[in-house]
Design an enzyme around this catalytic site. Structure first.
Site, PDB file in Angstrom:
ATOM      1  N   TYR A 181      56.169  44.330  48.223  1.00 37.60           N
ATOM      2  CA  TYR A 181      57.481  43.813  47.800  1.00 37.60           C
ATOM      3  C   TYR A 181      58.587  44.865  47.908  1.00 37.60           C
ATOM      4  CZ  TYR A 181      60.876  41.889  44.388  1.00 37.60           C
ATOM      5  OH  TYR A 181      62.003  41.438  43.752  1.00 37.60           O
ATOM      6  N   ALA A 211      57.486  40.154  32.234  1.00 40.68           N
ATOM      7  CA  ALA A 211      57.063  40.477  30.869  1.00 40.68           C
ATOM      8  C   ALA A 211      57.880  39.779  29.767  1.00 40.68           C
ATOM      9  CB  ALA A 211      57.063  41.992  30.674  1.00 40.68           C
TER      10      ALA A 211
END
Ligand code: NAD
Ligand code: GDD
Length: 394
Positions: free
Chosen positions: A154, A198
């Protein structure tokens, strides 16, 4: 930005694209929105926008689609990407790298259409991994992206695409602008399924504990990892400011409020009014040990930086996820959503978010593998022994 421009937003069915489309529509602009997902899977559908949805009309890997949506556009916001939190990007490196197709075709189409501005959504994942090994990290300044050692898959794709923006500007005169987002969160984002980050994952797990009455939580890593998290309203404002500024270099767009994952859990627990037994899953995807945004440059350029406190942003995010969660789960089924999953791509890699083979591919750090050219050899003459990658039939 003058009134009534035509703005193209790719990835508009996703989290940030959906909010950006709302922003431009409310400011009176014409929005052309595209996403590979069918319209009923978009996080926000704005009926006033011209929506190009699904794999035939909205896939920005397809140059024909890019040309069609860019025709007549004043500004392009290239947000489409196959991405997610650590559970996704560590397990789907090839898929992440394929976003190079959307970026390449969109920048070509924007150039061809002669747009005034091309905004590219880069990421803090471009930063050199060696500078993020400590939870008490020195905040990352823009120059820390080089020498290049970004997040595998990524991050490499983001760094390459940033560079492409630079060269399209320098060589072809396209007005490109690039922001490096640091972990963005807020309502209308991904909160389960494997791509969630998260803040949403922790909200969801705390809510699952509240709803089920089972007062425990699983946390990836040992909880000491640090990050900064940017609330979505700051992200949208920053995109707008950067796009319409004279900032030619990639610039941080993130909060500088550094917290550990344990502190993030503290905040979610406080909002949910619970204290949970913490279990740490040490073999889960963790990413870097510490990451924060150095906002010196954005302050110098714009006299502004993201300022929503994590507590305030998490309150809104938690409330939104709570409503989504309770619309889907009951006290009896809530436990099904208490564990974060790893989303694996079409060619899953064995292991929890880590491909051991990759580690041994880097001969400049690992040395030449046993069986080649003698101790530390490298003549390449001996071919005996197991070749690197042989396990996978290369
Ligand atoms: P998201 O996953 O919610 O949205 C991305 C959208 O792109 C999805 O709806 C997806 O369906 C769409 N998409 C994927 N491939 C496509 C294709 N071929 N054609 C058209 N659409 C396609 O993610 P987001 O959080 O809204 O992120 C938007 C952008 O910001 C991405 O480029 C991402 O890499 C970048 N970014 C986000 C964060 C973050 O914390 N959210 C951090 C750094 C960078
Ligand atoms: N996703 C997730 N889910 N992370 C968790 C969980 C959980 O249930 N529990 C603890 N964590 C930990 C992860 O192990 C990681 O150490 C930290 O929380 C942050 O994870 P993410 O939010 O998934 O990702 P990130 O901050 O490492 O990277 C994200 O932000 C980049 C920009 O700053 C990713 O979304 C990247 O795609 C993005 O570019």
């Amino acid at each position: 930005m003058p009134k009534s421009k035509t703005v193209v937003i790719t990835g508009a069915g996703g989290f940030i694209g959906g909010h950006l489309a709302a922003h431009f529509l409310s400011a009176g602009h014409k929005v052309v929105a595209a996403d590979i997902k069918p319209l009923d899977e978009w996080y926000q559908v704005h009926r006033k926008a011209q929506n190009h949805a699904g794999p035939v009309k909205g896939d920005c890997r397809d140059f024909k689609v890019c040309r069609a949506i860019c025709r007549g556009a004043d500004e392009v916001y290239q947000l489409a990407a196959d991405m997610g939190g650590m559970g996704f990007i560590e397990n789907n490196k090839a898929l992440c790298m394929l976003s190079v197709l959307t970026n390449t075709h969109m920048i070509l189409a924007a150039q061809e259409a002669g747009v005034d501005r091309f905004f590219y959504a880069s990421s803090a994942c471009v930063y050199n991994a060696d500078k993020q090994k400590n939870p008490n990290i020195t905040a990352l300044k823009e120059a820390d992206a080089y020498p290049g050692l970004p997040e595998d898959g990524y991050g490499w794709e983001k760094l390459f695409s940033e560079r492409m923006c630079r060269h399209f500007r320098e060589d072809f005169g396209l007005n490109t602008r690039v922001a490096r987002f640091h972990n963005v969160y807020g309502p209308e984002g991904t909160w389960e399924g494997g791509r969630e980050k998260a803040p949403a994952a922790i909200c969801r797990k705390v809510i699952a504990a509240v709803v089920s009455g089972k007062h425990e939580i699983e946390i990836w890593g040992d909880g000491t990892q640090t990050r900064s998290f940017m609330y979505i309203d700051d992200c949208v404002k920053g995109i707008n400011l950067i796009t319409h500024s004279g900032i030619l270099e990639p610039i941080n767009l993130g909060s500088s409020e550094l917290v550990s994952i344990n502190q993030l859990v503290d905040i979610a627990e406080e909002i949910g009014g619970v204290k949970l037994q913490r279990r740490y899953k040490l073999d889960a995807p963790k990413g870097v040990a510490g990451r924060n945004s150095d906002n010196t440059k954005i302050q110098q350029y714009l006299n502004w930086e993201p300022s929503t406190t994590l507590r305030a942003g998490m309150e809104k995010t938690y409330r939104w996820i709570f409503d989504e969660f309770t619309a889907k789960y009951t006290a009896k089924t809530a436990h099904k959503s208490s564990i974060s999953t790893f989303t694996k791509g079409s060619h899953p890699i064995p292991g929890d978010g880590f491909n051991p083979e990759s580690k041994f591919m880097d001969t400049w750090t690992q040395g030449i593998p046993a069986g080649y050219g003698g101790a530390g050899g490298g003549s390449g003459k001996k071919r005996a022994g197991k070749a690197v990658g042989a396990k996978r039939g290369k």
